[in-house]
Design a protein around this motif. Structure first.
Motif, short mmCIF file in Angstrom:
data_model
loop_
_atom_site.label_atom_id
_atom_site.label_comp_id
_atom_site.label_asym_id
_atom_site.label_seq_id
_atom_site.Cartn_x
_atom_site.Cartn_y
_atom_site.Cartn_z
N PRO A 100 0.80 -1.24 0.00
CA PRO A 100 0.00 0.00 0.00
C PRO A 100 0.83 1.28 0.00
O PRO A 100 0.40 2.30 -0.53
CB PRO A 100 -0.83 -0.12 1.29
N THR A 105 -4.20 4.43 -2.71
CA THR A 105 -5.41 3.62 -2.80
C THR A 105 -6.60 4.42 -2.29
O THR A 105 -6.46 5.32 -1.47
CB THR A 105 -5.29 2.33 -1.98
N PRO A 107 -9.02 3.58 -0.16
CA PRO A 107 -9.25 3.59 1.29
C PRO A 107 -8.32 4.54 2.03
O PRO A 107 -8.73 5.23 2.97
CB PRO A 107 -9.00 2.14 1.70
N VAL A 108 -7.05 4.59 1.62
CA VAL A 108 -6.10 5.50 2.26
C VAL A 108 -6.54 6.94 2.08
O VAL A 108 -6.56 7.74 3.02
CB VAL A 108 -4.68 5.27 1.70
N LEU A 109 -6.91 7.30 0.86
CA LEU A 109 -7.29 8.69 0.57
C LEU A 109 -8.58 9.07 1.27
O LEU A 109 -8.73 10.19 1.77
CB LEU A 109 -7.40 8.89 -0.94
N ASN A 111 -9.70 7.72 4.04
CA ASN A 111 -9.38 7.77 5.47
C ASN A 111 -8.69 9.09 5.83
O ASN A 111 -9.01 9.72 6.85
CB ASN A 111 -8.50 6.58 5.83
N GLN A 112 -7.78 9.52 4.97
CA GLN A 112 -7.09 10.79 5.20
C GLN A 112 -8.05 11.98 5.12
O GLN A 112 -7.82 13.01 5.76
CB GLN A 112 -5.97 10.97 4.18
N THR A 117 -13.04 3.99 8.27
CA THR A 117 -12.88 2.93 7.28
C THR A 117 -12.70 1.58 7.96
O THR A 117 -12.05 1.46 9.00
CB THR A 117 -11.65 3.20 6.38
N GLY A 131 -4.96 1.96 5.38
CA GLY A 131 -6.04 2.91 5.17
C GLY A 131 -7.32 2.54 5.87
O GLY A 131 -8.35 3.19 5.68
#
Length: 524
Positions: A100, A105, A107-109, A111-112, A117, A131
């Motif tokens: 990752p 990805t 989910p990471v974006l 979550n940020q 998530t 993420g």
């Protein structure tokens, strides 16, 4: 590929996207494994209904022409997360994993950007999930009965059927998530109906398919007479796993079958045997076409019962959204990592760019935002998922993503869209030769680049893909046009050269020590 729609202006798209200003929508992303679109009644399956899957389509939108980039579990999942083709995210085969840290990805974006998530179920990407605030995933493929889940704190064993457990865990998280006022991304990812196609106790007790035979596909006894040499050389014929399908408890059972039976509790095994022992007894001694047809029935009935378990559990999720008041601001997405052969062309499995395996189900419900019963005919692909989910949240789409947000199609399903998609299967496994291809709204071209053999299909006149036109002089113009389209897409997407694809210059494996080091660092 036209990227003009990747980062969308909101102007002119009200009221569909007006929710951004007030409240970003929740996202429930439901993802199964090897689920063929042709097994869903919303896609025309007449064998039996899938009422909860159909519920998403009837209350929202169904995508009729949605395809994967590479019909294999790990590469497809990597494409979904990154919005990139295999040669860009460097996940070519099932032997590899997605690190990752190397990719943006969705989910990471999300979550940020403030989304809570979580992911539960099948992950299958070797590296630990990133993420996600909460996760419980199967190590590798996972097991149908009494599975082990990998968590940030270590492995835990759960008693029950995997589809039921994954759904229960997801519902528990939904009901007790730490910040109920924040938007959420919840990924519920089922193992079913992946091989070994094991139905759960609930479906076995119903025994809905024990006596009634299913109709055989038209191409069950395909002779491959017009095709390249590739299809006939494969060894993923559905009859090759007879004992895995029968689960006989004797010396002839495969190790996989024995392992799965040993995982069951006495109560689970009793339900299993009550269903299968009479069938095993009745099918002993069969031979020839009689045996082939019996194997087909066993295969598809097991598969469909596993699908029924998904459908039943999907109802649990949808009902909770409705009763909790979450439905109005939750977008529900159902898809799978690729399609699957259900006896078509005499095959089981995936990998191929034929319609049954390259096509993925995609249905989306968004109350108040999507007109119920919307049908989208545009050609979409799994690399479009990440850009679309970011667009839903009002986030900028990274330029490195090769996919395109299909959010406009939810309000304007007939809007101009892309002309073609690119596909490449790299892993020489189960006798399936590596190949690439291009599909337009009417035609499909497949190139087996290590064999230098072509297949060309006019999907309008040959939807079953049995008449290869590549060597037909009357189709010379069509062949030239499709080869030009393939060349254009290869250049635009910066696909590997044929020299690299045929040689040893591409590293098709992720070193195990890299995976172990990353996963260990996540626990510190």
């Amino acid at each position: 590929m036209n990227r003009s729609g990747c980062v969308l202006s909101l102007a002119g798209l009200i009221p569909l996207f007006s929710v951004y200003a007030a409240d970003r929508p929740n996202i429930l992303f439901i993802f199964s494994d090897d689920h063929a679109a042709q097994s869903i009644s919303a896609y025309g399956c007449t064998i039996r209904p899938t009422p909860q899957l159909d519920r998403i389509a009837s209350e929202g939108a169904i995508f009729q022409n949605n395809y994967c980039n590479n019909a294999l579990c790990v590469p497809s999942r990597a494409a979904v997360l990154t919005g990139k083709h295999s040669h860009k995210n460097e996940v070519y085969t099932n032997w590899m994993g997605l690190e990752p840290r190397q990719h943006a990805t969705f989910p990471v974006l999300l979550n940020q950007a403030g989304y809570q998530t979580a992911i539960f179920g099948k992950w299958h990407l070797k590296f630990d999930p990133a993420g996600f605030d909460a996760w419980q995933v199967f190590p590798d493929q996972g097991d149908y009965y009494n599975p082990v889940y990998k968590t940030p704190e270590g492995n835990i064993s759960r008693t029950g059927y995997c589809t039921d457990i994954t759904t229960t865990t997801a519902l528990q998280w939904l009901k007790s998530r730490p910040s109920p006022d924040q938007p959420f991304l919840l990924c519920v990812q089922y193992k079913a109906p992946h091989q070994e196609y094991m139905p759960g106790p609930t479906e076995l007790k119903m025994a809905a398919y024990k006596t009634n035979d299913f109709p055989e596909p038209e191409t069950l006894f395909d002779d491959y007479s017009t095709r390249s040499s590739a299809l006939g050389e494969a060894d993923n014929f559905f009859i090759s796993n007879w004992h895995d399908l029968s689960y006989v408890q004797d010396a002839s059972a495969t190790e996989a079958a024995k392992k799965n039976l040993k995982r069951m509790t006495p109560e689970q095994l009793a339900v299993w045997n009550q269903y299968f022992e009479p069938l095993n007894t009745a099918e002993k001694g069969l031979s020839g076409l009689e045996k082939v047809r019996a194997i087909y029935q066993r295969y598809v009935k097991n598969y469909y019962m596993a699908v029924d378990g998904i459908d039943r559990n999907l109802g649990r999720l949808l009902d909770y959204l409705d009763t909790s008041g979450l439905s109005d601001n939750t977008i529900v997405i159902y898809s799978s990592d690729q399609g699957y052969f259900l006896g078509e062309h005499g095959q089981r499995g995936k990998r191929w760019f034929y319609e049954e395996t390259g096509r993925m189900p995609l249905m989306i419900r968004w109350p108040g935002q999507i007109t119920p019963g919307t049908s989208v005919n545009a050609i979409t692909q799994n690399i479009d998922y990440a850009p679309t989910l970011l667009d839903i949240a009002g986030l900028e789409i990274p330029a490195e993503m090769q996919g395109r947000s299909f959010l406009p199609l939810l309000s304007q399903p007939d809007a101009p869209w892309r002309d073609a998609i690119y596909y490449n299967y790299y892993q020489p496994n189960q006798g399936v030769a590596p190949h690439e291809g291009v599909r337009t709204d009417r035609c499909k071209l497949i190139y087996f680049y290590q064999k230098d053999e072509w297949e060309l299909y006019d999907l309008q006149n040959d939807p079953l893909e049995v008449n290869n036109l590549a060597a037909n002089p009357e189709a010379a113009g069509m062949l030239k046009t499709m080869q030009s389209e393939l060349t254009r897409l290869r250049q635009e997407l910066e696909a590997p050269s044929y020299e690299d694809l045929r040689g040893e210059t591409i590293n098709f494996k992720t070193p195990l020590d890299v995976i172990k080091a990353y996963n260990a660092s996540r626990k510190q």
